[in-house]
Scaffold this motif. Structure first.
Motif, PDB file in Angstrom:
ATOM      1  N   ASP A  34     -12.886  44.030   0.141  1.00 19.59           N
ATOM      2  CA  ASP A  34     -13.363  45.509  -0.236  1.00 19.59           C
ATOM      3  C   ASP A  34     -14.814  46.093  -0.477  1.00 19.59           C
ATOM      4  O   ASP A  34     -14.563  47.465  -0.688  1.00 19.59           O
ATOM      5  CB  ASP A  34     -12.549  45.348  -1.539  1.00 19.59           C
ATOM      6  CG  ASP A  34     -13.454  44.541  -2.613  1.00 19.59           C
ATOM      7  OD1 ASP A  34     -14.492  43.811  -1.451  1.00 19.59           O
ATOM      8  OD2 ASP A  34     -13.086  44.172  -3.861  1.00 19.59           O
ATOM      9  N   ALA A  35     -14.853  45.552   0.854  1.00 19.40           N
ATOM     10  CA  ALA A  35     -16.749  47.094   0.157  1.00 19.40           C
ATOM     11  C   ALA A  35     -17.165  46.131   2.755  1.00 19.40           C
ATOM     12  O   ALA A  35     -16.978  45.104   3.124  1.00 19.40           O
ATOM     13  CB  ALA A  35     -17.081  45.671  -0.086  1.00 19.40           C
ATOM     14  N   GLN A  69     -18.503  59.562   7.433  1.00 22.63           N
ATOM     15  CA  GLN A  69     -19.680  58.191   6.665  1.00 22.63           C
ATOM     16  C   GLN A  69     -21.062  58.413   6.201  1.00 22.63           C
ATOM     17  O   GLN A  69     -21.883  58.021   5.230  1.00 22.63           O
ATOM     18  CB  GLN A  69     -18.519  56.959   5.864  1.00 22.63           C
ATOM     19  CG  GLN A  69     -17.385  57.412   5.995  1.00 22.63           C
ATOM     20  CD  GLN A  69     -16.444  55.593   5.878  1.00 22.63           C
ATOM     21  OE1 GLN A  69     -16.990  55.281   4.895  1.00 22.63           O
ATOM     22  NE2 GLN A  69     -15.361  55.509   6.266  1.00 22.63           N
ATOM     23  N   GLY A  75     -22.373  50.974  -1.376  1.00 19.78           N
ATOM     24  CA  GLY A  75     -21.537  50.010  -1.766  1.00 19.78           C
ATOM     25  C   GLY A  75     -21.024  50.551  -3.435  1.00 19.78           C
ATOM     26  O   GLY A  75     -22.152  51.148  -4.203  1.00 19.78           O
ATOM     27  N   GLU A  76     -20.031  50.438  -3.638  1.00 22.76           N
ATOM     28  CA  GLU A  76     -20.284  50.586  -5.247  1.00 22.76           C
ATOM     29  C   GLU A  76     -21.289  49.412  -5.942  1.00 22.76           C
ATOM     30  O   GLU A  76     -21.436  49.739  -7.009  1.00 22.76           O
ATOM     31  CB  GLU A  76     -18.564  49.600  -5.978  1.00 22.76           C
ATOM     32  CG  GLU A  76     -17.538  50.832  -5.382  1.00 22.76           C
ATOM     33  CD  GLU A  76     -15.926  50.129  -5.432  1.00 22.76           C
ATOM     34  OE1 GLU A  76     -15.890  49.241  -6.810  1.00 22.76           O
ATOM     35  OE2 GLU A  76     -14.634  50.488  -5.387  1.00 22.76           O
ATOM     36  N   LEU A  84     -15.979  51.564   6.061  1.00 25.74           N
ATOM     37  CA  LEU A  84     -15.227  51.287   6.757  1.00 25.74           C
ATOM     38  C   LEU A  84     -14.012  52.046   7.380  1.00 25.74           C
ATOM     39  O   LEU A  84     -14.538  53.777   6.950  1.00 25.74           O
ATOM     40  CB  LEU A  84     -14.382  50.727   5.583  1.00 25.74           C
ATOM     41  CG  LEU A  84     -15.222  49.352   4.550  1.00 25.74           C
ATOM     42  CD1 LEU A  84     -14.389  49.316   3.068  1.00 25.74           C
ATOM     43  CD2 LEU A  84     -15.331  48.187   5.126  1.00 25.74           C
ATOM     44  N   GLY A  86     -10.633  53.245   6.616  1.00 22.74           N
ATOM     45  CA  GLY A  86      -9.516  53.770   5.758  1.00 22.74           C
ATOM     46  C   GLY A  86      -9.530  52.354   4.703  1.00 22.74           C
ATOM     47  O   GLY A  86      -7.970  51.592   4.632  1.00 22.74           O
ATOM     48  N   LYS A  87     -10.413  52.145   4.035  1.00 17.64           N
ATOM     49  CA  LYS A  87     -10.826  51.124   3.555  1.00 17.64           C
ATOM     50  C   LYS A  87     -10.122  49.691   4.163  1.00 17.64           C
ATOM     51  O   LYS A  87      -9.784  48.592   2.499  1.00 17.64           O
ATOM     52  CB  LYS A  87     -10.101  51.555   2.174  1.00 17.64           C
ATOM     53  CG  LYS A  87     -10.794  52.642   1.110  1.00 17.64           C
ATOM     54  CD  LYS A  87      -9.942  53.612  -0.301  1.00 17.64           C
ATOM     55  CE  LYS A  87     -10.648  54.210  -0.676  1.00 17.64           C
ATOM     56  NZ  LYS A  87      -9.708  55.027  -1.833  1.00 17.64           N
ATOM     57  N   LYS A  88     -10.195  49.377   5.300  1.00 16.72           N
ATOM     58  CA  LYS A  88     -10.156  48.431   5.532  1.00 16.72           C
ATOM     59  C   LYS A  88     -11.439  48.042   5.922  1.00 16.72           C
ATOM     60  O   LYS A  88     -12.374  47.398   6.038  1.00 16.72           O
ATOM     61  CB  LYS A  88      -8.567  48.641   6.108  1.00 16.72           C
ATOM     62  CG  LYS A  88      -8.068  46.931   6.614  1.00 16.72           C
ATOM     63  CD  LYS A  88      -6.277  47.614   6.830  1.00 16.72           C
ATOM     64  CE  LYS A  88      -6.122  45.940   6.938  1.00 16.72           C
ATOM     65  NZ  LYS A  88      -4.466  45.658   8.085  1.00 16.72           N
ATOM     66  N   CYS A  90     -13.789  46.769   8.968  1.00 15.78           N
ATOM     67  CA  CYS A  90     -15.619  47.251   9.077  1.00 15.78           C
ATOM     68  C   CYS A  90     -15.830  48.005  10.162  1.00 15.78           C
ATOM     69  O   CYS A  90     -14.919  48.396  11.401  1.00 15.78           O
ATOM     70  CB  CYS A  90     -16.847  46.088   9.336  1.00 15.78           C
ATOM     71  SG  CYS A  90     -18.615  47.077  10.076  1.00 15.78           S
TER      72      CYS A  90
END
Length: 193
Positions: A34-35, A69, A75-76, A84, A86-88, A90
């Motif tokens: 997720d990162a 980006q 990151g969070e 990333l 599409g949030k998938k 790297c």
């Protein structure tokens, strides 16, 4: 855990075996999660400096993600990481003809275009580093995706610290690694008694 200089090292990196098995996992560590890949602050400048050299090795989706980006993001957890797609995967991920995910940064390095292999966090994997005020923790990160790597490492009898030797030397130096080998040998002989 044991202390080695200013590091606290998990015994798991000398006790557990590991060898990446790309035919089994297809490079899933570059795609799942997720990162993005964790980055050291000094690596953010490197990514900016080499991007124009690395860009020809990247996929169009990766280029678009990076140019939208940035070369890196926060990151969070508030730490630097790679962007990333599409949030998938790297944004620096590429795929070979067999569909195996690889690092575009490393592909550029392998072709002699850059002198920087890839983020040290990727080079070290499955070892994860956590920096504290006075100490650095060196831990094994267990991830189900890497079960085939654990199986292969066990069959070949390659402990984690040997598999990631070059990355550990890159991060901590030859002397630190030589001490780690001594500790590992002592640990192994004490367990065999």
């Amino acid at each position: 855990m044991f202390q080695l200089g200013k590091t606290l090292v998990s015994e798991e990196i000398i006790e557990k075996d590991f060898v990446c098995n790309l035919t089994a996992c297809k490079g899933a560590c570059c795609v799942d999660g997720d990162a993005g890949a964790p980055l050291e602050e000094s690596e953010t400048q490197i990514l900016r400096d080499i991007y124009h050299k690395v860009k020809p090795f990247l996929r169009q989706e990766g280029i678009e993600a990076i140019e939208e980006q940035g070369h890196y993001v926060i990151g969070e957890d508030g730490e630097w990481e790679t962007p990333l797609i599409g949030k998938k995967e790297c944004a620096y991920t590429v795929f070979d003809k067999k569909g195996i995910a690889k690092c575009g940064l490393e592909e550029a390095y392998n072709e002699g275009v850059t002198s920087w292999k890839k983020p040290v966090s990727c080079h070290l994997y499955p070892v994860r580093i956590t920096e504290y005020t006075n100490l650095t923790a060196v831990n094994y990160h267990k991830w189900q995706l890497c079960d085939p790597a654990c199986d292969l490492g066990e069959s070949l009898q390659v402990p984690i610290y040997k598999f990631v030797r070059d990355a550990l030397v890159r991060k901590f130096g030859e002397n630190w690694y030589a001490e780690l080998v001594e500790i590992a040998n002592e640990h192994k002989s004490s367990r065999n008694k």
